[in-house]
Structure formats: C-alpha cells, structure tokens
Design a protein around this motif. Structure first.
Motif, mmCIF file in Angstrom:
data_model
loop_
_atom_site.group_PDB
_atom_site.id
_atom_site.type_symbol
_atom_site.label_atom_id
_atom_site.label_comp_id
_atom_site.label_asym_id
_atom_site.label_seq_id
_atom_site.Cartn_x
_atom_site.Cartn_y
_atom_site.Cartn_z
ATOM 1 N N PRO A 73 -26.473 -4.267 -11.361
ATOM 2 C CA PRO A 73 -25.409 -2.991 -11.425
ATOM 3 C C PRO A 73 -24.581 -2.862 -10.885
ATOM 4 C CG PRO A 73 -27.821 -2.888 -10.129
ATOM 5 C CD PRO A 73 -27.678 -4.225 -10.569
ATOM 6 N N ASP A 74 -24.131 -3.620 -9.694
ATOM 7 C CA ASP A 74 -23.042 -3.191 -8.233
ATOM 8 C C ASP A 74 -21.585 -4.406 -9.504
ATOM 9 O OD1 ASP A 74 -24.863 -2.008 -6.890
ATOM 10 O OD2 ASP A 74 -25.865 -4.330 -6.051
ATOM 11 N N PRO A 75 -21.098 -3.384 -8.893
ATOM 12 C CA PRO A 75 -19.822 -3.762 -8.875
ATOM 13 C C PRO A 75 -19.251 -4.951 -8.199
ATOM 14 C CG PRO A 75 -18.964 -2.109 -7.764
ATOM 15 C CD PRO A 75 -20.274 -2.285 -7.974
ATOM 16 N N ASP A 76 -18.635 -6.368 -8.935
ATOM 17 C CA ASP A 76 -18.810 -7.213 -8.310
ATOM 18 C C ASP A 76 -16.770 -8.062 -7.818
ATOM 19 O OD1 ASP A 76 -17.910 -7.982 -10.641
ATOM 20 O OD2 ASP A 76 -19.202 -10.044 -10.530
ATOM 21 N N VAL A 77 -16.168 -6.874 -8.288
ATOM 22 C CA VAL A 77 -14.373 -6.845 -7.932
ATOM 23 C C VAL A 77 -13.687 -4.910 -7.907
ATOM 24 C CG1 VAL A 77 -12.319 -7.279 -9.250
ATOM 25 C CG2 VAL A 77 -14.292 -8.531 -9.665
ATOM 26 N N VAL A 78 -13.659 -5.022 -6.824
ATOM 27 C CA VAL A 78 -12.539 -4.184 -7.028
ATOM 28 C C VAL A 78 -11.330 -4.526 -7.127
ATOM 29 C CG1 VAL A 78 -12.100 -2.826 -4.639
ATOM 30 C CG2 VAL A 78 -14.253 -3.718 -4.556
ATOM 31 N N VAL A 79 -10.685 -2.989 -7.597
ATOM 32 C CA VAL A 79 -8.746 -3.351 -8.290
ATOM 33 C C VAL A 79 -8.518 -2.120 -7.489
ATOM 34 C CG1 VAL A 79 -7.630 -3.001 -10.349
ATOM 35 C CG2 VAL A 79 -9.915 -3.904 -10.298
ATOM 36 N N GLN A 80 -7.782 -2.319 -7.076
ATOM 37 C CA GLN A 80 -6.866 -1.660 -5.232
ATOM 38 C C GLN A 80 -5.380 -1.182 -6.340
ATOM 39 O OE1 GLN A 80 -7.670 -1.533 -1.362
ATOM 40 N NE2 GLN A 80 -5.241 -1.709 -1.232
ATOM 41 N N ARG A 81 -4.965 -0.510 -6.352
ATOM 42 C CA ARG A 81 -3.726 -0.396 -6.793
ATOM 43 C C ARG A 81 -3.039 0.585 -6.017
ATOM 44 N NH1 ARG A 81 -4.334 1.434 -13.071
ATOM 45 N NH2 ARG A 81 -1.436 1.386 -13.267
ATOM 46 N N THR A 82 -1.556 0.096 -5.191
ATOM 47 C CA THR A 82 -1.177 1.046 -4.406
ATOM 48 C C THR A 82 0.420 1.360 -5.312
ATOM 49 O OG1 THR A 82 -2.305 -0.260 -2.332
ATOM 50 C CG2 THR A 82 0.317 0.466 -1.807
ATOM 51 N N ARG A 83 0.743 2.543 -5.217
ATOM 52 C CA ARG A 83 1.604 2.844 -5.873
ATOM 53 C C ARG A 83 3.039 3.145 -5.064
ATOM 54 N NH1 ARG A 83 -0.275 5.455 -10.453
ATOM 55 N NH2 ARG A 83 -0.597 3.355 -11.026
ATOM 56 N N HIS A 84 4.183 2.976 -5.325
ATOM 57 C CA HIS A 84 5.309 3.953 -3.987
ATOM 58 C C HIS A 84 5.955 4.601 -5.270
ATOM 59 C CE1 HIS A 84 3.737 1.678 -0.172
ATOM 60 N NE2 HIS A 84 3.401 0.670 -1.292
ATOM 61 N N ALA A 85 7.113 5.319 -3.916
ATOM 62 C CA ALA A 85 7.938 6.287 -5.321
ATOM 63 C C ALA A 85 8.779 5.233 -5.358
ATOM 64 C CB ALA A 85 8.494 7.604 -4.501
ATOM 65 N N ASP A 86 9.662 4.247 -5.171
ATOM 66 C CA ASP A 86 10.354 3.769 -4.742
ATOM 67 C C ASP A 86 10.378 2.627 -6.893
ATOM 68 O OD1 ASP A 86 9.301 1.481 -4.441
ATOM 69 O OD2 ASP A 86 10.018 0.757 -2.710
ATOM 70 N N GLY A 87 9.253 2.819 -7.465
ATOM 71 C CA GLY A 87 9.064 2.137 -8.435
ATOM 72 C C GLY A 87 8.801 0.641 -8.527
ATOM 73 N N THR A 88 7.557 0.009 -7.131
ATOM 74 C CA THR A 88 6.679 -0.601 -6.680
ATOM 75 C C THR A 88 5.472 -0.937 -6.807
ATOM 76 O OG1 THR A 88 8.820 -1.813 -5.217
ATOM 77 C CG2 THR A 88 6.570 -2.485 -4.738
ATOM 78 N N GLU A 89 4.576 -0.936 -7.775
ATOM 79 C CA GLU A 89 3.469 -1.392 -7.788
ATOM 80 C C GLU A 89 2.286 -2.876 -7.153
ATOM 81 O OE1 GLU A 89 -0.540 0.489 -10.936
ATOM 82 O OE2 GLU A 89 1.805 1.623 -10.075
ATOM 83 N N ARG A 90 1.835 -2.346 -6.446
ATOM 84 C CA ARG A 90 0.982 -4.225 -6.450
ATOM 85 C C ARG A 90 -0.435 -3.222 -6.556
ATOM 86 N NH1 ARG A 90 2.802 -7.943 -3.318
ATOM 87 N NH2 ARG A 90 1.314 -9.340 -2.682
ATOM 88 N N ILE A 91 -0.956 -4.723 -7.762
ATOM 89 C CA ILE A 91 -2.769 -3.977 -7.797
ATOM 90 C C ILE A 91 -3.155 -6.211 -7.363
ATOM 91 C CG2 ILE A 91 -3.721 -4.633 -10.524
ATOM 92 C CD1 ILE A 91 -1.146 -3.966 -12.040
#
Length: 639
Positions: A73-91
């Motif tokens: 029942p526990d998640p084993d992957v965490v997905v983090q998205r960091t979004r910047h106003a300059d048009g950059t997104e890191r997944i």
C-alpha cells in the motif's frame, strides 16, 4: 500557484500538472509559450500530495506512486517537480524500492502561443501542431514560435502527440532527473530585473514576538523584486509592474504608490520610477500639459470612473519630496525637479481661480480622494520647491490653505452620528454621502522636514470621527478595511471598490490612524490584515472579499485579484515599518521615531532598512519604546 520573475511567468494549479485549461502555462512577455505539461510515470499520473511556493519565482510540487508490484500500500517513488518562472522545470524521481526499477516517463506538451489578454477573455484557439526540434519539440504560428528542450534528450519524441519519452533506471534509494526548458524560439534565458546583482530594494529583515512578521516582510520584498521592470531604452531605471497575472505592464499610479510605500528599503526604486514616468509626462500646450497619463479606473457604485492620471500627477511631486527626506541624493532630486514642477504647475492651472481640483473631464465631480492627493502634493511640493531654492512654494501653500478651509465646511456631512466626509460633490452641488475606503487618503498627509507630518484636510474633531468610523464593524471586516461600508447602498463584498478589502487602502488607513494617535483602530486593522496575510501564505493579493470575519473563517479570495500585486506587496513593508513610526529627514541629518505605544505585535526588530543611503536597523520593545541599533554616520535621533 503563480511563479513570477518578469518578463517570465508560470501559472498552475496546486496539482502540479499543466493541463492547458484557463490561465495555466509558462509565459514570456505576455505570451503563453507552453500551455500543457503533463507527466506520467509508469503509465500513471503521480498522486499530488503537496504544493508550495519556495520563492516568488519558484514552486515545488510533490507526488507519489507505486511503481513495483511488491510495494504494497505504500508508495515507493516520489516525483518532485520544481517549476521556475524563467521557463525551467526539473522533474526528479526518488526511489524507495528495495530493487532496481526501470520506469517509463512520458511528458505530454502543447501550446497555443496565445496572448495573456486573449486568454483572459476566453479568446484562444486550439493547440498548435508540434514538430521535433533538436532534443525536444517546437511550435510555430503567425504569433511567434516556442521550443521545449530536454536534458537528457528523450529516447523518443512523437510530434503528432506532443509527447517526449524516457526510460529511467532507478537503483534502490536512487534518483533520476529530467530538466525541461521552454522559451520563444531564438530567445535567450529570461533576464529578470529583480535577479540582478544590484537590486533597488534593500534585503531588509523582520523578527520579533509575532512569527508572522518575518515571512510577511520577506515575501513582500521577494514579490516586489519579481515585479520589477526595466525600460530597454533606459536600462538604468527600474519600476514595478502593477501585478500578475492581469497587469504585467506598468501602471503609473500604482508604481508611484508602491515606490512611496517602499522608501524604507531605499530610494533607488523611487528614482527609477520617477525617471520612467517623467519620460511619459505630457508637454504639449493645453489643459493636460504637465500630466502623467494614466487610464480610467472604476470608482465603485456611486461615482463615475476616475482618471488615474490625475492621481499619478499628484503622487509624482509627493514621492520626490518624501524620497528626498529618506535620503535621495541632491543631484537626483535636481534632475527630477523640473518634472515635479510641471506637475505642480498643472495643479495650480487646473484649480485656477477655484478651490477644488475637479475631474479632468467636463461635468466631473469633486472627489474627496482627489482633494486629499492635491492637498498633499501642494504642501509637500511647496516644501520641496523651498528646499531647492525654486519659486512657487507660497502659491502652493495658499492653494492648500484655501482647500483645507473649504473642505472642512463644504465636504463634511453633519449628522446625528457625528458626521462623515462626503465621497464627492456632484456638479449640481449634491454631496455623495457613502463612506468608503477612499476616505483613508484624508489621513495620509505626507512627511515634511524635522519628522513632522503635513497638516490634513480635516480638523481634529473630524479626524477623530473618521477614525471612529473606520474602526467600526461596518468598515472593518476583521480582515481589513472594506472598500465601501457594509451598511451603504450598493455594498458588494466582491466589488472592486464597493466592498472588497483592498490591501493598499488598509495599509494607508493603519499608517494614517497610527500617525494621528488612534492606535486602537489601527491595531485592530493591523491584526486583521496580518491574519489575512497568513491565510494567503503571506503573499497578500491585491484585494479579497470584504466578508465579515467569524471564528474559524478564512478570507475569501477575489477571482480577479492580482497576486502578487505591487501595491499589496509594498503594503507589507508599510504595515511593519508603521509599527516603528520612522520619520527621517536626511537633509537635516535627523530621524524621528514615533512607534505605536501599544506595541500591538509585541517586540519587533527591523534590520537592513535604508536611510540616507546607509543601513538602518531598530528595535521596538513590548513597551512601545524604540531603539536605533544601526544608522548612517552622523544621523541624529530627534526627540
């Protein structure tokens, strides 16, 4: 969730996915360069568990999923998205699985390259077809083109579906990342003015007994920096955009009002704003010569729209005069003085042989708010002209004196409750009796030399009555000051100027009431707006609904409010510096402190402010006593 570092902008819901609905997307200079960015991991969308702003220009989204059958029942992957106003997104994917994972990742992309104004009106077309370009995708139309590039490059790119695919290997406890960059085709990275090494706003800090003061000042300064603009033809000057997302361009009255409230952070924003607006000043012959142009603005239920150019023209000399008191160097004062003189000449010419400053269009009313602006401009302008050895000060003081005498008699309505200022007088002589937040400008009199405040349009008895009215439940919603009293005809809690709480007006009311020694009313409004700020994550919106505060309630957001907005972010600075009552006179080498004696937030420490071009720090104790801890050499504390 709005990330802003103009001219870059990113808007999304708290789910993290950019779906292309509504305003969602990445923007550059008012154009949506990417409207859709949807991530799927192992064929599923991550379950959103958290979204938060980590700065004015950056948001962080966290989602989880189960990627292996053995996960239970526990998640084993965490997905983090960091979004910047300059048009950059890191997944970034983090694995907690005990075995290596091979995870397919898909990112679906799309855009319509629509203008922000068209999106706000619902006038947008379908998504454009994509083509494979370098390590990503490209879209093009007659409106322009945009490109998304990926690092590492995708294993597969399907232009027909707007899809990029990767196969990521995650060792036990390991991570893997994908970085996306979106920008107009051929354009370089966003060079945000607020991220320059030499910001015009000091990095001041607040601390104290109330834990809300630190994040409020920090967030306010971050938002102000994110809203900074620079004229490419005159890169030495900066000014503020009015607000995001609806008003990403400059608005003269808002820019001047915000620069005035941020004078405790230094005078460089003020001088940049004044230089920018001086270049727009009308110099042709005629009645409008000397005006700072501005658009028409809604004035609520009971009055016709008002001209923001009038307000800007009157704010210009007042800002220059007060910036000089805060330490604007004399050469810069002299440089801007001719433009201020033209504003003051326009004021004298427009009033003419009369007493009041009427609306510029024929048949316009005599507005209470406009008279307050005119009176302040006349007195501060006269002080400025005298200090700089220029003629005209006596005529301005005479104008202000006549206006003061007439206003107290003509625009005050006596009634059994003690009276109230009229909102306006119509051309046929009828007084508009509705009480609204525009009356707070009567308390905003302006700063003169020696730490003295300029006299106001109201006498002492009238000022006391206005303070009582502003502190009553009809005006004080518990979250701040309503734009129109709850008992007035036409009141609407969501009305722009007919019932909503406007943060700028509330901050001016608090400062004016505190300066006039009505601390009980000022403290109540201050506590209310600070509670609202906490509910909004300390990023105060331009306005919010004027619903009455009750136990367990929260302020209602206004769907058309800018957030961040220049005047509300600047209001955060004014709210906290009002507690210390700082009244500098840099040309005279003195500073006067008139802290709120009731210390409504307990002890507060303000560091990194600026007076006379040098750092200024002080502490206000729980007893309401102020002590300077850092100041410019030679600056004397005036009793």
């Amino acid at each position: 969730m709005i990330c802003v570092a103009l001219p870059g902008l990113a808007i999304s819901s708290d789910q993290g996915q950019l779906t292309g609905r509504g305003l969602e997307g990445f923007y550059r200079a008012g154009r949506r360069v990417l409207s859709r960015c949807q991530v799927r991991v192992a064929g599923r969308e991550p379950l959103a568990v958290q979204a938060r702003m980590s700065g004015a220009d950056c948001a962080r989204f966290v989602g989880t999923l189960r990627a292996s059958p053995q996960a239970g029942p526990d998640p084993d992957v965490v997905v983090q998205r960091t979004r910047h106003a300059d048009g950059t997104e890191r997944i970034t994917l983090h694995s907690a699985a005990v075995r290596p994972l091979h995870v397919p990742v898909e990112v679906a992309l799309g855009t319509d390259l629509a203008d922000l104004g068209a999106i706000a009106c619902g006038d947008v077309g379908p998504e454009l077809p994509a083509t494979v370009h370098d390590s990503g995708l490209r879209w093009s139309s007659a409106r322009g083109s945009s490109v998304v590039t990926a690092d590492p490059p995708p294993a597969d790119a399907l232009a027909s579906a707007g899809l990029l695919r990767w196969e990521l290997a995650l060792p036990p406890g390991g991570t893997a990342s994908i970085e996306l960059r979106v920008r107009p085709d051929g354009a370089g990275p966003v060079r945000a003015v607020g991220r320059a090494a030499t910001s015009p706003l000091a990095a001041a800090r607040a601390s104290g007994d109330d834990p809300r003061v630190e994040p409020l000042l920090r967030t306010s300064i971050e938002d102000l920096r994110a809203l900074l603009l620079r004229d490419p033809a005159h890169p030495s000057g900066t000014h503020l955009a009015a607000g995001v997302p609806w008003r990403c361009g400059p608005a003269a009255a808002d820019a001047l009002a915000a620069a005035r409230m941020t004078l405790p952070l230094g005078t460089r924003l003020a001088v940049g704003t004044l230089r920018t607006l001086a270049r727009t000043q009308l110099r042709l012959q005629g009645a409008r010569s000397g005006m700072i142009p501005g658009p028409i603005r809604d004035a609520g239920t009971h009055l016709p729209p008002s001209c923001t150019g009038t307000e800007a023209t009157l704010l210009f000399p007042a800002l220059l005069a007060e910036a000089r008191r805060w330490g604007l160097p004399e050469p810069e004062t002299e440089e801007l003085l001719p433009a201020a003189e033209r504003c003051l000449t326009w004021l004298r010419t427009t009033v003419g042989d009369g007493t009041y400053l009427r609306d510029p269009h024929p048949g316009g009313p005599v507005r209470c708010e406009t008279q307050a602006h005119a009176h302040r401009a006349a007195l501060l302008g006269a002080d400025l002209l005298d200090a700089c050895g220029r003629p005209g000060g006596a005529e301005l003081r005479e104008l202000a004196g006549a206006l003061r005498t007439a206003f107290r008699a003509d625009l005050w309505i006596d009634d059994v409750g003690g009276g109230r200022p009229a909102a306006a007088r119509t051309p046929d002589g009828r007084l508009v009796p509705q009480l609204g937040a525009a009356a707070v400008h009567l308390l905003d009199t302006g700063l003169l030399g020696g730490g003295e405040q300029a006299p106001g349009l109201l006498d002492k008895v009238q000022t006391e009555q206005l303070a009582r009215l502003l502190g009553a439940p009809a005006m004080d919603s518990g979250w701040g000051l309503r734009g129109l009293g709850a008992k007035e005809a036409g009141h609407n809690p969501f009305g722009h100027r007919s019932g909503a709480v406007r943060v700028h007006a509330t901050a001016l009311a608090i400062a004016g009431l505190a300066g006039a020694d009505y601390e009980r009313e000022a403290s109540a409004l201050l506590r209310g707006v600070l509670a609202a700020a906490a509910a909004f994550g300390h990023r105060l919106p331009e306005m919010y609904a004027g619903e009455q505060r009750t136990d367990g309630s929260a302020p209602l957001p206004h769907p058309a409010a800018c957030r961040p907005a220049a005047t509300s972010a600047a209001a955060g600075v004014l709210l906290l510096t009002t507690l210390a009552g700082i009244r500098p006179d840099a040309p005279g080498g003195t500073v006067t402190l008139r802290p709120m004696r009731s210390a409504p937030l307990g002890e507060i420490v303000l560091t990194g402010l600026r007076i006379a071009g040098a750092p200024f720090s002080l502490r206000v104790s729980r007893l309401g006593l102020a002590m300077v801890e850092e100041a410019a050499e030679g600056l004397q504390l005036r009793a």
